[in-house]
Design a protein around this motif. Structure first.
Motif, PDB file in Angstrom:
ATOM      1  N   ASP A 136      78.520 -18.479 -73.721  1.00 40.95           N
ATOM      2  CA  ASP A 136      78.199 -18.182 -75.126  1.00 40.95           C
ATOM      3  C   ASP A 136      76.693 -18.227 -75.386  1.00 40.95           C
ATOM      4  O   ASP A 136      76.255 -18.149 -76.519  1.00 40.95           O
ATOM      5  N   GLY A 137      75.911 -18.365 -74.316  1.00 36.37           N
ATOM      6  CA  GLY A 137      74.458 -18.348 -74.447  1.00 36.37           C
ATOM      7  C   GLY A 137      73.839 -19.658 -74.904  1.00 36.37           C
ATOM      8  O   GLY A 137      72.628 -19.738 -75.061  1.00 36.37           O
ATOM      9  N   THR A 138      74.635 -20.698 -75.102  1.00 39.19           N
ATOM     10  CA  THR A 138      74.088 -21.994 -75.519  1.00 39.19           C
ATOM     11  C   THR A 138      73.713 -22.813 -74.285  1.00 39.19           C
ATOM     12  O   THR A 138      73.954 -22.409 -73.150  1.00 39.19           O
ATOM     13  N   LYS A 167      83.953 -11.464 -73.570  1.00 37.92           N
ATOM     14  CA  LYS A 167      82.534 -11.666 -73.822  1.00 37.92           C
ATOM     15  C   LYS A 167      82.348 -12.376 -75.158  1.00 37.92           C
ATOM     16  O   LYS A 167      83.137 -12.211 -76.080  1.00 37.92           O
ATOM     17  N   TRP A 168      81.274 -13.152 -75.251  1.00 41.52           N
ATOM     18  CA  TRP A 168      80.916 -13.825 -76.487  1.00 41.52           C
ATOM     19  C   TRP A 168      80.402 -12.792 -77.477  1.00 41.52           C
ATOM     20  O   TRP A 168      79.544 -11.979 -77.148  1.00 41.52           O
ATOM     21  N   ASP A 169      80.951 -12.808 -78.688  1.00 45.12           N
ATOM     22  CA  ASP A 169      80.509 -11.912 -79.753  1.00 45.12           C
ATOM     23  C   ASP A 169      79.600 -12.721 -80.675  1.00 45.12           C
ATOM     24  O   ASP A 169      80.075 -13.595 -81.407  1.00 45.12           O
ATOM     25  N   ARG A 170      78.302 -12.449 -80.634  1.00 44.74           N
ATOM     26  CA  ARG A 170      77.334 -13.223 -81.425  1.00 44.74           C
ATOM     27  C   ARG A 170      77.562 -13.070 -82.926  1.00 44.74           C
ATOM     28  O   ARG A 170      77.409 -14.015 -83.678  1.00 44.74           O
ATOM     29  N   LYS A 171      77.925 -11.878 -83.355  1.00 37.09           N
ATOM     30  CA  LYS A 171      78.140 -11.656 -84.788  1.00 37.09           C
ATOM     31  C   LYS A 171      79.354 -12.428 -85.303  1.00 37.09           C
ATOM     32  O   LYS A 171      79.304 -13.043 -86.364  1.00 37.09           O
ATOM     33  N   ARG A 173      80.741 -14.929 -83.693  1.00 38.19           N
ATOM     34  CA  ARG A 173      80.609 -16.300 -83.182  1.00 38.19           C
ATOM     35  C   ARG A 173      81.887 -16.803 -82.514  1.00 38.19           C
ATOM     36  O   ARG A 173      82.353 -17.913 -82.747  1.00 38.19           O
TER      37      ARG A 173
END
Length: 188
Positions: free
Chosen positions: A96-98, A171-175, A177
């Protein structure tokens, strides 16, 4: 490997009741092992999380691990077939990019009422803390095999076989979350 009466029972990793974790029902000369494999979950937790906390209806859930599957199924000679294909039953990353490390795992579950299926989990692995469920996908199926592969851009490719086109990308969807399945070209 010899099949007796069309069914082959492998006994590498035994569940507590002495039932093999993997049994095969089919002809390995005509079908791939994962297409005829039936998995028998025998644990009540995955990575310290009770099965009934993953899904309330589950009594058992066992993460796939290479030591639970007979070596003759995963190796051709001395070659690790899954490793050669870039597949694994568990992969780590920061999906998730964290900064929190996560692990994605696949396995087999059994509901208290009896039906079985395949699960896919993503768990946060905080340093020194208890794993936390970030994503669960589960499907009742007689074909429980699953494997994972790291995809592009932090995505995870979930496979339902080892040598086929049966895969989905998460995939993680940033919009939004949250994690979500990437639509396949024919679904768009």
């Amino acid at each position: 490997m010899a099949a007796a009466g069309g069914a082959l029972v492998l006994t590498t990793a035994q569940a507590p009741a002495e039932q093999a974790f993997v049994t095969l029902d089919g002809d390995l000369k005509k079908e791939a092992w994962w297409a005829v494999a039936d998995f028998h979950p025998f644990t009540t937790e995955v990575r310290g999380i009770p099965a009934n906390q993953i899904r309330k209806s589950w009594c058992k859930a066992t993460e796939f691990r290479k030591d639970l599957i007979p070596k003759e199924l995963l190796f051709e000679g001395s070659a690790d077939v899954m490793k050669a294909a870039g597949m694994s039953f568990a992969i780590e990353g920061r999906f998730d990019g964290t900064a929190t490390l996560q692990v994605a795992v696949v396995g087999v579950f059994q509901e208290c009422a009896g039906p079985k299926g395949r699960f896919f989990l993503i768990l946060d692995q905080p340093a020194g803390g208890t794993p936390r469920i970030r994503f669960v996908d589960a499907v009742r199926t007689n074909r429980q095999f699953g494997a994972l592969q790291k995809g592009q851009g932090g995505s995870i490719v979930a496979w339902e076989c080892m040598e086929c086109d049966g895969s989905s990308v998460l995939k993680w969807d940033r919009k939004k979350r949250k994690f979500g399945w990437v639509p396949q070209p024919e679904e768009q």
